[in-house]
Design an enzyme around this catalytic site. Structure first.
Site, PDB file in Angstrom:
ATOM      1  CE  LYS A  83      42.777  40.072  41.329  1.00  0.00           C
ATOM      2  NZ  LYS A  83      41.651  40.839  42.131  1.00  0.00           N
ATOM      3  CG  ASP A 118      44.010  43.237  38.504  1.00  0.00           C
ATOM      4  OD1 ASP A 118      44.331  44.392  38.977  1.00  0.00           O
ATOM      5  OD2 ASP A 118      42.875  42.748  38.870  1.00  0.00           O
TER       6      ASP A 118
END
Ligand code: C5P
Length: 295
Positions: free
Chosen positions: A9, A141
């Site tokens: 990401k 995350d």
């Protein structure tokens, strides 16, 4: 046997709000999953309750080695077993492409992929809410990677609002060959006395994603702190990405990867060619991942 991808990401935007009583920080961030990352292969076999992880490193830098029992994948297996009672032996092959400490969420993505894969493989079919709880225990995350795509992420990282993935963009990742420690980065930010840049409202941030990258009002709160600490490499890389035609360039997470967003795919490829000479760097052109996390 079950194969699963664990995408990297980037953070298009990352505002750090404040330190919370639990020591973590409240964030407001826009996450974007990429069509590039690690992959994992799961097999049942071996002694009950055992888990063997074999890691291959497809990363052209030194020193990036994690012992199997310290791997977040191992922790994800243990948590899943506690919750589901699934005890069959496991053999896991992990192909690492995402460098460690790079701000690209590699470990977090591996952990989320493990939860999704085991939920399928074991037949336990835990509801998403249960997987989210496990994901939160594994790291801030990790919950994002259960759904992927693009998302407005807030709280410690557990509040996730899916967004439409912007189309027609190429992302150039430039990993500068050194690791950034997230805990230390937050400590540096806490020690910084400068006033934090005022952030746009949640609605404005979300709306901007549908506009041109050149107009995005996004920023990363770690960047000025790193620059003030003398890490000029980030300023240099971001300047170079813009010079090479990036419509938008930023630091991902708490570093160390810088990225450029290009509307012109050929300019993105040329930018990667330009960076090719830099030893120890990983640089690549990738696309946003539009699909959800599939197995
Ligand atoms: O949750 P994770 O293990 O990824 O966090 C690593 C470290 O980063 C934490 O120990 C904490 O110091 C810091 N952190 C934080 N606030 C967040 C996420 C991470 O302070 N929202």
């Amino acid at each position: 046997m079950l194969n699963i991808k664990a995408p990297a990401k980037i953070n298009l935007h990352l505002a750090v709000k404040g330190r919370r009583p639990d020591g973590f920080h409240d964030l407001e961030s826009i996450f974007l999953a990429l069509d590039w990352g690690d992959s994992l292969c799961f097999d049942c076999g071996g002694a009950e309750a055992q888990c063997a992880i074999q890691t291959t490193w497809d990363i052209p830098i030194d020193g990036a080695v994690i012992q199997p029992e310290e791997n977040i994948v191992f922790k994800a297996v243990s948590l899943f077993r506690e919750r589901s009672g699934f005890m069959q032996g496991l053999r896991i092959r992990l192909a690492k492409r995402i460098p460690l400490g790079a701000g690209l969420g590699g470990g977090s993505s591996d952990a989320a992929a493990t939860l999704l894969a085991l939920n399928r493989l074991s037949g336990a079919e835990l509801p998403l809410a249960a997987l989210r709880e496990l994901a939160e225990d594994l790291g801030s995350d990790v919950p994002f990677f259960l759904s992927g795509g693009a998302a407005f992420v807030s709280g410690r990282g557990e509040r996730i609002e899916p967004l439409v993935v912007p189309e027609g963009l190429s992302v150039v990742l430039v990993y500068p060959g050194f690791v950034s420690n997230t805990r230390l980065a937050f400590a540096l930010l806490d020690a910084d006395s400068h006033e934090r840049r005022a952030s746009w409202s949640r609605e404005e941030l979300i709306q901007a994603l549908g506009g041109k990258p050149a107009d995005w009002p996004y920023h990363n709160d770690f960047l000025p702190v790193f620059l003030a600490a003398g890490m000029e490499v980030y300023g240099d890389l971001l300047g170079e990405l813009r010079r090479l035609g990036a419509d938008f360039a930023a630091l991902s997470g708490s570093g160390s990867t810088c990225f450029g967003i290009f509307s012109d795919e050929r300019a993105a490829s040329r930018a990667v060619e330009t960076f090719r000479g830099c030893e120890g760097f990983i640089k690549t052109v990738v696309k946003p991942l539009t699909l959800g996390m599939g197995i």
